[in-house]
Design a protein around this motif. Structure first.
Motif, PDB file in Angstrom:
ATOM      1  N   SER A 157      -6.016  -3.125   3.548  1.00  0.00           N
ATOM      2  CA  SER A 157      -5.072  -3.921   4.337  1.00  0.00           C
ATOM      3  C   SER A 157      -5.784  -5.010   5.133  1.00  0.00           C
ATOM      4  O   SER A 157      -5.304  -6.149   5.199  1.00  0.00           O
ATOM      5  N   GLU A 175      -7.111   2.756   2.839  1.00  0.00           N
ATOM      6  CA  GLU A 175      -5.928   1.946   3.117  1.00  0.00           C
ATOM      7  C   GLU A 175      -6.255   0.854   4.131  1.00  0.00           C
ATOM      8  O   GLU A 175      -5.815  -0.296   3.983  1.00  0.00           O
ATOM      9  N   THR A 198       3.667  -0.748   4.710  1.00  0.00           N
ATOM     10  CA  THR A 198       2.948   0.384   4.128  1.00  0.00           C
ATOM     11  C   THR A 198       3.796   1.641   4.246  1.00  0.00           C
ATOM     12  O   THR A 198       4.480   1.857   5.252  1.00  0.00           O
ATOM     13  N   PRO A 257      -4.380   4.925  -2.928  1.00  0.00           N
ATOM     14  CA  PRO A 257      -5.735   5.252  -2.496  1.00  0.00           C
ATOM     15  C   PRO A 257      -6.332   6.552  -3.002  1.00  0.00           C
ATOM     16  O   PRO A 257      -7.418   6.933  -2.556  1.00  0.00           O
ATOM     17  N   VAL A 285       0.861  -1.179   0.000  1.00  0.00           N
ATOM     18  CA  VAL A 285       0.000   0.000   0.000  1.00  0.00           C
ATOM     19  C   VAL A 285       0.895   1.225   0.000  1.00  0.00           C
ATOM     20  O   VAL A 285       1.713   1.407   0.903  1.00  0.00           O
ATOM     21  N   GLY A 312       0.337   4.814   0.493  1.00  0.00           N
ATOM     22  CA  GLY A 312      -0.714   5.716   0.941  1.00  0.00           C
ATOM     23  C   GLY A 312      -0.421   7.174   0.650  1.00  0.00           C
ATOM     24  O   GLY A 312       0.674   7.537   0.196  1.00  0.00           O
ATOM     25  N   HIS A 343       3.644   6.048   3.472  1.00  0.00           N
ATOM     26  CA  HIS A 343       2.828   7.216   3.123  1.00  0.00           C
ATOM     27  C   HIS A 343       3.697   8.187   2.338  1.00  0.00           C
ATOM     28  O   HIS A 343       4.793   8.559   2.778  1.00  0.00           O
TER      29      HIS A 343
END
Length: 250
Positions: free
Chosen positions: A159, A155, A172, A203, A141, A143, A174
């Motif tokens: 997940s 997210e 993950t 996302p 992911v 983010g 960001h």
């Protein structure tokens, strides 16, 4: 007979403030277009303002003050900070109704909320990923920025659903809210994890654009199952040519 004709001044239209939250240009253009269409049909004026990014909390606060100075009788707001509760309390004291859109924050009481079920949207993306990978492999992911409730929920939905499958969830990261920062961080993450990665979820519009651009530099189209979010012409092109396996739309 002599008549004197005097032009009467036009009555000022009532104003509604529409204040967006920042990143995702195509999405916010659609919000603005819809607001202006509704206003035209109903005889209202729209005071529309946008931010350079989702982290522009100070700028959004000033725009809300400007909307009140402009005489707006209602506010449509996509909040980018929980500190918006201060302005909303002021609006309530002045009987100015507030409608929250796009993302849910604990800013009650407000007149109404209009938004996507973002957790469910993340689940939908994960279900598509599980199907595409035949329930095995590793996914990541990438983010937006932690603390933005809409993308946080997407997210989390993704997940949680992946964790209930046989697919491994990689760490993950960001990426931030500025496209240059997003690309820089996405590129660094891909350099580190691309060899073990089979799938990728982003996302929102900006993270999907940034990751798509970096994937083009680092691997062949379709090698990574990339499920993104939102839509613009570049993402639609990526979907058409197989660089994107899917897009979740609000």
């Amino acid at each position: 007979t002599t008549m004197l004709l005097i032009q009467q001044p036009a009555l000022a239209k009532e104003c509604i403030g529409v204040i967006n939250a920042g990143s995702g240009k195509h999405f916010w253009r659609a919000v603005e277009s819809g607001a202006r269409k509704a206003a035209s049909e109903s005889g209202y004026e729209i005071f529309y303002r946008t931010q350079p990014s989702d982290s522009a909390s100070k700028e959004q606060g000033q725009q809300l003050k400007d909307a009140v100075k402009r005489g707006c009788s209602a506010i449509v707001l996509a909040p980018n900070s929980p500190t918006r509760i201060t302005e909303i309390q002021t609006f309530n004291s002045q009987n100015i109704p507030v409608v929250i859109i796009d993302r849910d924050m604990q800013l009650d009481p407000v007149y109404a909320k209009v938004m996507t079920d973002n957790y469910r949207a993340g689940q939908l993306a994960a279900q598509q990923m599980i199907e595409a990978l035949e329930n095995h492999g590793s996914v990541a992911v990438l983010g937006l920025q932690h603390g933005i409730s809409s993308t946080d929920a997407r997210e989390q939905g993704f997940s949680d659903t992946i964790r209930s499958s046989n697919i491994k969830l990689l760490p993950t990261v960001h990426l931030g809210t500025d496209i240059a920062e997003i690309r820089l961080n996405a590129g660094g993450y891909l350099t580190q994890h691309l060899a073990e990665m089979d799938g990728l979820f982003t996302p929102n519009e900006m993270t999907t654009l940034g990751a798509l651009a970096e994937l083009r530099l680092k691997t062949k189209p379709g090698r990574i199952i990339h499920v993104g979010f939102d839509l613009d012409r570049y993402l639609l092109q990526g979907l058409s040519n197989g660089e994107l396996a899917g897009l979740v739309l609000q």
